[in-house]
Scaffold this active site. Structure first.
Site, PDB file in Angstrom:
ATOM      1  NE  ARG A  60      -4.143   1.808   0.632  1.00  0.00           N
ATOM      2  CZ  ARG A  60      -4.534   2.855  -0.085  1.00  0.00           C
ATOM      3  NH1 ARG A  60      -3.864   3.211  -1.162  1.00  0.00           N
ATOM      4  NH2 ARG A  60      -5.615   3.526   0.268  1.00  0.00           N
ATOM      5  N   GLY A  61       0.890   1.941  -1.116  1.00  0.00           N
ATOM      6  CA  GLY A  61       1.837   3.036  -1.319  1.00  0.00           C
ATOM      7  C   GLY A  61       1.851   4.087  -0.218  1.00  0.00           C
ATOM      8  CG  ASP A  68      -0.327   2.367   4.973  1.00  0.00           C
ATOM      9  OD1 ASP A  68      -0.618   3.498   5.384  1.00  0.00           O
ATOM     10  OD2 ASP A  68      -1.141   1.429   4.917  1.00  0.00           O
ATOM     11  CB  THR A  69       4.914   0.341   2.885  1.00  0.00           C
ATOM     12  OG1 THR A  69       4.207  -0.091   1.716  1.00  0.00           O
ATOM     13  CG2 THR A  69       4.143  -0.106   4.110  1.00  0.00           C
ATOM     14  CE  LYS A  70       4.889   6.517  -3.261  1.00  0.00           C
ATOM     15  NZ  LYS A  70       4.070   7.256  -4.259  1.00  0.00           N
ATOM     16  N   GLY A 115       2.038   7.327 -18.009  1.00  0.00           N
ATOM     17  CA  GLY A 115       1.515   6.843 -19.285  1.00  0.00           C
ATOM     18  C   GLY A 115       1.320   5.338 -19.326  1.00  0.00           C
ATOM     19  CD  GLU A 123      -0.569  -4.667  -6.937  1.00  0.00           C
ATOM     20  OE1 GLU A 123      -0.548  -3.598  -7.586  1.00  0.00           O
ATOM     21  OE2 GLU A 123       0.063  -4.823  -5.868  1.00  0.00           O
TER      22      GLU A 123
END
Length: 203
Positions: free
Chosen positions: A38-39, A41-43, A71, A105
């Site tokens: 989850r970006g 939270d953790t990216k 894109g 995913e």
């Protein structure tokens, strides 16, 4: 000692994962490890650091923020990466289950029969539940719930970002990735050998 271990791991990865023929080299999948996360939270923390840590060993992890450009169509990049990867790493976090893409995913990883290493980051497995906001069909909810339950009952790693030792965790997670990759590669080689023997017996 730590430097020697890292060097040994790097050499082992290259030996196990390098293509054995020119044909394998041209058909080699775009990534070895798919990092599901989850970006928000953790990216910028655990997912990004783990990606870079694995990448330095000569492996090819897939992280959307690193491997995709403006894109690119999400499903056209993500779905093939999942289907062709050797291993999945699912990083669960407090806002993970709010994301359709995270759950999609994860479900695709499970449906593709990929081995998945769960990492529970600032969240307990019992706290992970698929939420129904009225925007997901009954089929989607069932699909996501099955994948989440399978991940929750898989042995994984836990990490607290406030009190945990980042260096120790990254080394532990990387070791887990390498060991699982070696096992997956050995299983695939064994299957190929079995197919070859069967084909020869039928000739």
């Amino acid at each position: 000692m730590q430097q020697r271990c890292a060097s040994s791991a790097k050499n082992l990865c290259r030996k196990i994962l390098q293509p054995r023929t020119s044909i394998e080299a041209t058909t080699r999948p775009p990534c070895d490890i798919f990092i599901n996360h989850r970006g928000i939270d953790t990216k910028r923390t655990i997912a990004g650091l783990l990606h870079d840590h694995i990448f330095r060993l000569g492996l090819r992890p897939f992280l959307d923020s690193r491997n995709m450009k403006p894109g690119d169509r999400l499903f056209e990049k993500i779905n093939p990466a999942i289907r062709n990867c050797k291993l999945g790493v699912a990083i669960f976090s407090p806002n993970y289950c709010d994301s359709y893409f995270c759950l999609h995913e994860l479900a695709l990883l499970m449906e593709s029969k990929k081995r998945v290493i769960p990492i529970f980051c600032d969240v307990k497995p019992s706290q992970l539940q698929v939420k129904d906001y009225g925007t997901r069909s009954a089929r989607q909810l069932q699909r996501f719930s099955l994948a989440l339950e399978e991940a929750k009952y898989t042995v994984g790693l836990t990490f607290d970002t406030l009190t945990g030792d980042w260096s120790e965790f990254l080394n532990t997670a990387t070791d887990a990735v390498i060991k699982n990759l070696v096992e997956v590669e050995a299983e695939n080689s064994s299957k190929k050998s079995t197919y070859i023997v069967q084909d020869r017996e039928q000739e």
